[in-house]
Design an enzyme around this catalytic site. Structure first.
Site, PDB file in Angstrom:
ATOM      1  N   LYS A  42       0.804  -1.225   0.000  1.00  0.00           N
ATOM      2  CA  LYS A  42       0.000   0.000   0.000  1.00  0.00           C
ATOM      3  C   LYS A  42       0.842   1.282   0.000  1.00  0.00           C
ATOM      4  CE  LYS A  42      -4.322  -0.566   2.112  1.00  0.00           C
ATOM      5  NZ  LYS A  42      -5.203  -0.674   3.279  1.00  0.00           N
TER       6      LYS A  42
ATOM      7  N   ASP B  62     -10.111   4.030   1.785  1.00  0.00           N
ATOM      8  CA  ASP B  62     -10.403   3.472   3.116  1.00  0.00           C
ATOM      9  C   ASP B  62     -11.181   4.475   3.989  1.00  0.00           C
ATOM     10  OD1 ASP B  62      -9.457   0.887   2.948  1.00  0.00           O
ATOM     11  OD2 ASP B  62      -7.442   1.381   3.662  1.00  0.00           O
TER      12      ASP B  62
HETATM   13  P1  NAP Z   1      -0.725  -1.693  10.779  1.00  0.00           P
HETATM   14  O1  NAP Z   1      -0.320  -0.512   9.977  1.00  0.00           O
HETATM   15  O2  NAP Z   1       0.169  -2.870  10.865  1.00  0.00           O
HETATM   16  O3  NAP Z   1      -1.045  -1.169  12.282  1.00  0.00           O
HETATM   17  C1  NAP Z   1      -1.350  -2.082  13.319  1.00  0.00           C
HETATM   18  C2  NAP Z   1      -1.820  -1.315  14.544  1.00  0.00           C
HETATM   19  O4  NAP Z   1      -2.172  -2.272  15.560  1.00  0.00           O
HETATM   20  C3  NAP Z   1      -0.731  -0.419  15.153  1.00  0.00           C
HETATM   21  O5  NAP Z   1      -1.334   0.689  15.765  1.00  0.00           O
HETATM   22  C4  NAP Z   1      -0.108  -1.365  16.199  1.00  0.00           C
HETATM   23  O6  NAP Z   1       0.535  -0.680  17.244  1.00  0.00           O
HETATM   24  C5  NAP Z   1      -1.363  -2.038  16.726  1.00  0.00           C
HETATM   25  N1  NAP Z   1      -1.047  -3.295  17.400  1.00  0.00           N
HETATM   26  C6  NAP Z   1      -0.704  -4.466  16.820  1.00  0.00           C
HETATM   27  N2  NAP Z   1      -0.476  -5.407  17.782  1.00  0.00           N
HETATM   28  C7  NAP Z   1      -0.689  -4.799  18.974  1.00  0.00           C
HETATM   29  C8  NAP Z   1      -0.612  -5.239  20.339  1.00  0.00           C
HETATM   30  N3  NAP Z   1      -0.285  -6.499  20.655  1.00  0.00           N
HETATM   31  N4  NAP Z   1      -0.905  -4.351  21.315  1.00  0.00           N
HETATM   32  C9  NAP Z   1      -1.247  -3.064  21.001  1.00  0.00           C
HETATM   33  N5  NAP Z   1      -1.325  -2.600  19.744  1.00  0.00           N
HETATM   34  C10 NAP Z   1      -1.054  -3.446  18.731  1.00  0.00           C
HETATM   35  O7  NAP Z   1      -2.132  -2.283  10.265  1.00  0.00           O
HETATM   36  P2  NAP Z   1      -3.352  -1.472   9.607  1.00  0.00           P
HETATM   37  O8  NAP Z   1      -3.254  -1.562   8.131  1.00  0.00           O
HETATM   38  O9  NAP Z   1      -3.442  -0.142  10.257  1.00  0.00           O
HETATM   39  O10 NAP Z   1      -4.599  -2.398  10.033  1.00  0.00           O
HETATM   40  C11 NAP Z   1      -5.027  -2.447  11.372  1.00  0.00           C
HETATM   41  C12 NAP Z   1      -6.284  -3.300  11.487  1.00  0.00           C
HETATM   42  O11 NAP Z   1      -7.358  -2.708  10.740  1.00  0.00           O
HETATM   43  C13 NAP Z   1      -6.108  -4.709  10.918  1.00  0.00           C
HETATM   44  O12 NAP Z   1      -6.809  -5.590  11.770  1.00  0.00           O
HETATM   45  C14 NAP Z   1      -6.801  -4.637   9.561  1.00  0.00           C
HETATM   46  O13 NAP Z   1      -7.326  -5.884   9.145  1.00  0.00           O
HETATM   47  C15 NAP Z   1      -7.933  -3.669   9.864  1.00  0.00           C
HETATM   48  N6  NAP Z   1      -8.421  -2.970   8.668  1.00  0.00           N
HETATM   49  C16 NAP Z   1      -9.738  -3.098   8.364  1.00  0.00           C
HETATM   50  C17 NAP Z   1     -10.244  -2.420   7.278  1.00  0.00           C
HETATM   51  C18 NAP Z   1     -11.703  -2.567   6.954  1.00  0.00           C
HETATM   52  O14 NAP Z   1     -12.072  -2.293   5.810  1.00  0.00           O
HETATM   53  N7  NAP Z   1     -12.520  -2.954   7.908  1.00  0.00           N
HETATM   54  C19 NAP Z   1      -9.402  -1.625   6.468  1.00  0.00           C
HETATM   55  C20 NAP Z   1      -8.051  -1.493   6.816  1.00  0.00           C
HETATM   56  C21 NAP Z   1      -7.565  -2.183   7.936  1.00  0.00           C
HETATM   57  P3  NAP Z   1       2.143  -0.397  17.145  1.00  0.00           P
HETATM   58  O15 NAP Z   1       2.284   0.844  16.295  1.00  0.00           O
HETATM   59  O16 NAP Z   1       2.538  -0.208  18.557  1.00  0.00           O
HETATM   60  O17 NAP Z   1       2.770  -1.618  16.514  1.00  0.00           O
END
Ligand code: NAP
Length: 277
Positions: free
Chosen positions: A70, A107
């Protein structure tokens, strides 16, 4: 006799097998009787540019891009929308007839449309929004909330510097809370959003204390597997309006389908069912 070209689209990522986008777009193609195809494609980072430059020559009108491409796609595209630049990531690529590769991020649009449908009485202007997480999805959520007039964003992330980077990028309407104090954001929030992967099947559970949740808050989770996360379950018990994350996935696909196949699709019950199949 010249037969018309059959438009092709798809999703590029790694891994890609779990993606719900093929079921979704194929459902719409069938519903509207459009003779197109939507294909999942496993592509490694080293091959991204070659693949992106080859697809238009094969009849592709566009693709979705997902993890881990992305961000990288922005430097390959010829045209990047302002919102994709601000978010720092794109999820939708359009191969234009003039040969240019156009990158957008839908998004935030999907996020807001999902709330409009799931919580029609709520307005982004009605008060502060509490956002958990500062990853790629949080950037799209925050950009759309600010754009829609949210007065303040209360933000907490396990890794604080990542939240601070968002404040640098998005400005003074953001207020950062330490991760251990994330629960304190909930009391005055008109909206609570989980953008972390916590609560997702196979990931850890959300441990932020939820005692501060107020029943007049709208609570939404970007995680959609399971559909009803512990956060949404607790919020329901408190009496909050809750909105699950599947709708965001469906709505973010609408502008892409329209651009590629020339028809604005409906997000209805049948669409949800198709994505869950
Ligand atoms: P990302 O860039 O990898 O970010 C992950 C986030 O989760 C960061 O804030 C990370 O914190 C946090 N995190 C992960 N493990 C953690 C833990 N054990 N304790 C506390 N915080 C934790 O991923 P993303 O693209 O933003 O996606 C995040 C979520 O949104 C995913 O589940 C994805 O499937 C979902 N999503 C859904 C849609 C939809 O259409 N519904 C669209 C996009 C994304 P740190 O910065 O501290 O690592």
């Amino acid at each position: 006799m010249n037969l018309p070209n059959i438009p092709l689209a798809g999703v590029i990522g790694s891994p890609i097998a779990h993606s719900k986008s093929p079921q979704l777009h194929r459902h719409w193609l069938k519903t509207y009787g459009i003779p197109g195809h939507y294909i999942p494609m496993e592509v490694q980072s080293d091959d991204l540019e070659t693949v992106i430059r080859t697809l238009p020559k094969m009849g592709f009108v566009g693709v979705n891009v997902t993890i881990p491409h992305k961000q990288a796609i922005l430097s390959i595209a010829d045209l990047v929308t302002d919102r994709a630049t601000l978010i720092g990531a794109a999820n939708t690529i359009i191969f234009r007839k003039d040969g240019k590769i156009h990158a957008d991020n839908t998004d935030g649009y999907g996020f807001m449309e999902n709330l409009k449908t799931g919580a029609p009485g709520w307005s982004p202007k009605s008060g502060p929004a509490a956002v958990l997480g500062a990853g790629g999805a949080a950037r799209a959520v925050i950009a759309s909330l600010l754009d829609s007039g949210a007065p303040e964003i209360l933000l907490s992330n396990r890794t604080r510097v990542r939240a601070e980077k968002l404040k640098d990028d998005f400005g003074s309407r953001l207020r950062i809370f330490d991760w251990v104090q994330a629960g304190n954001m909930l009391e005055h929030a008109s909206l609570v959003v989980n953008t972390t992967s916590l609560g997702m099947i196979g990931k850890g559970e959300m441990r932020v204390p939820l005692d501060g949740l107020q029943k007049q808050s709208v609570v939404t989770d970007l995680v959609y597997a399971p559909l009803k996360t512990k956060l949404l379950e607790t919020a329901e018990e408190v009496g909050c309006v809750t909105v699950d994350g599947l709708g965001m996935l469906l709505h973010q696909a609408v502008p892409a389908f329209e651009r590629w196949f020339g028809k604005r699709p409906e997000v209805d019950r049948a669409t949800r069912a198709a994505a869950l199949r």
